[in-house]
Enzyme design. Structure first.
Site, PDB file in Angstrom:
ATOM      1  N   GLU A  65      -4.207  52.006 105.390  1.00  0.00           N
ATOM      2  CA  GLU A  65      -3.428  51.270 104.389  1.00  0.00           C
ATOM      3  C   GLU A  65      -4.072  51.406 103.011  1.00  0.00           C
ATOM      4  OE1 GLU A  65      -0.167  50.549 104.331  1.00  0.00           O
ATOM      5  OE2 GLU A  65      -0.531  49.392 106.150  1.00  0.00           O
ATOM      6  N   HIS A  66      -3.251  51.754 102.020  1.00  0.00           N
ATOM      7  CA  HIS A  66      -3.681  52.005 100.634  1.00  0.00           C
ATOM      8  C   HIS A  66      -4.523  53.277 100.515  1.00  0.00           C
ATOM      9  CE1 HIS A  66      -2.292  48.334  98.516  1.00  0.00           C
ATOM     10  NE2 HIS A  66      -2.392  47.784  99.714  1.00  0.00           N
ATOM     11  N   ASP A 111      -3.332  56.308 100.751  1.00  0.00           N
ATOM     12  CA  ASP A 111      -2.554  57.452 100.258  1.00  0.00           C
ATOM     13  C   ASP A 111      -2.937  57.834  98.831  1.00  0.00           C
ATOM     14  OD1 ASP A 111      -1.479  55.040  99.384  1.00  0.00           O
ATOM     15  OD2 ASP A 111       0.615  55.680  99.572  1.00  0.00           O
ATOM     16  N   ASP A 130       6.522  57.661 103.465  1.00  0.00           N
ATOM     17  CA  ASP A 130       7.713  57.070 104.068  1.00  0.00           C
ATOM     18  C   ASP A 130       8.732  58.131 104.445  1.00  0.00           C
ATOM     19  OD1 ASP A 130       6.424  54.723 103.533  1.00  0.00           O
ATOM     20  OD2 ASP A 130       7.686  54.172 101.829  1.00  0.00           O
TER      21      ASP A 130
END
Length: 392
Positions: free
Chosen positions: A41-42, A44, A178
């Site tokens: 998470e975070h 990317d 996504d």
């Protein structure tokens, strides 16, 4: 018994026939799933790794070509229609067509040509739950237009164009995860995506003994956007300091946990904690994939808890509602992993629950959340399924 997926695709096809008439062109039906992120998470925007998967909640398009340059879109779940010419892609006041027009805008910018079409669309991806319904919609329409107009785009091109549509036309500066997860998903597999090189690898995530359950806080604290930008700047500040000691550090992906510890004092408390979480999380994704190869979901689940603790105390993007839900699971032997999912300050927790205990788990969570916050807690059971495809 008819599956939820086939029920939803039938519903969208029926909406198309009601809207455009049974004597109109027979539509083709396409689906593109929402996504979850298991861990990473975070990471990317720090050029790290993410571990998403596509799920059995999706956006569907029933679509047929038309002669000429007219496009008619019917939002079945809203009961609204919007028509426009392929020669006029100006932004309408209604916000929902922006995503579809953005896709057509990208097709034109790529020098490709399509004809007019009519389509009904809708689905069962919960909006606002962090499953990226917008990315599913973009990938679904572009995949469908690719098939209808023989554009010969590969999946990777579809992903990049869908992301650019959201960046350039809609105006949301999303990353690529996504759209990638929606288009490239595989049944009972997760995708480790390298956000620097965009190389990817599949890892098995068997759903025989466990189910993934999302618990939706239904809150969204207004901190999210401002704090997201602040976290990016804090990570960049950390890189600037660490780069003085190792010129090869261009992002926190290039830094080690050891070098962060070595320069803890110079980084200062806040930047140190951001860098500590990020370097550990990038490593955690790698370790989690090793556990998946071993079929060890118990150890994988422990990594999920470690991620939540890091997001709560070091990266500071959680909130009391998310922490409450995760803490509720810690002593439950039927839950092997739980964490907040997404940017933070609201949204869902993702929980890895033994399949035979899901009913009791949901009842316990709903009762406790209602008692604590006087809010009904939506729970979504998800299975990992294939990515964007035509339903034949």
């Amino acid at each position: 018994m008819q599956s939820a997926e086939s029920k939803t695709s039938d519903r969208i096809k029926e909406a198309y026939l009601r809207k455009f008439g049974t004597d109109s062109a027979e539509p083709r039906v396409f689906r593109s799933p929402g996504r979850i992120n298991l861990i990473g998470e975070h990471t990317d925007y720090n050029n790290g790794f993410v571990l998403p998967a596509s799920v059995d909640k999706a956006v569907y398009f029933a679509i047929a070509p038309l002669a000429g340059d007219l496009v008619t879109l019917y939002a079945a779940d809203l009961g609204e229609t919007y028509s426009f010419s392929l020669n006029d892609l100006s932004k309408p006041d209604q916000s929902w067509p922006h995503y579809q027009i953005g896709i057509i805008d990208q097709i034109k910018k790529s020098g490709l040509t399509i004809g007019g079409f009519q389509a009904a669309f809708g689905g069962d991806v919960p909006v606002g739950a962090g499953m990226s319904s917008s990315a599913a919609l973009e990938c679904c329409l572009l995949f469908a237009l690719n098939e209808l107009n023989h554009l010969n785009l590969d999946r990777f091109s579809i992903v990049k164009m869908a992301q650019k549509a959201e960046n350039e036309y809609v105006g949301v500066q999303c990353g690529i995860m996504d759209q990638f997860a929606s288009a490239f998903g595989k049944d009972q597999m997760v995708i480790r995506l390298d956000c620097r090189s965009l190389e990817f690898e599949y890892f098995p995530f068997p759903m025989k003994d466990y189910l993934l359950v999302l618990c939706d806080t239904t809150v969204k604290h207004s901190l999210e956007d401002s704090e997201y930008n602040t976290r990016r700047l804090e990570c960049e500040a950390g890189v600037k300091i660490l780069k003085k000691y190792n010129p090869e550090i261009n992002s926190l992906r290039d830094a080690s946990i050891a070098i962060v510890e070595l320069h803890k004092d110079e980084l200062g408390d806040v930047i140190y904690r951001r860098c500590k979480y990020m370097t550990e999380e990038i490593q955690r994704v790698q370790q989690a994939c090793d556990y998946l190869n071993e079929g060890n979901l118990e150890s994988f689940g422990k990594k999920m808890y470690q991620t939540h603790d890091g997001l709560q105390y070091e990266y500071e993007v959680s909130c009391t509602e998310l922490d409450f839900l995760v803490d509720l699971t810690r002593d439950n032997p039927d839950v092997v992993g739980s964490r907040m999912m997404g940017g933070g300050f609201g949204g869902c927790t993702i929980n890895l629950v033994r399949i035979e205990a899901v009913e009791d788990f949901e009842a316990t969570m709903k009762e406790a959340y209602k008692k604590q916050y006087s809010i009904e807690l939506p729970c979504y059971r998800v299975k990992i399924t294939n990515g964007t495809e035509e339903i034949l």
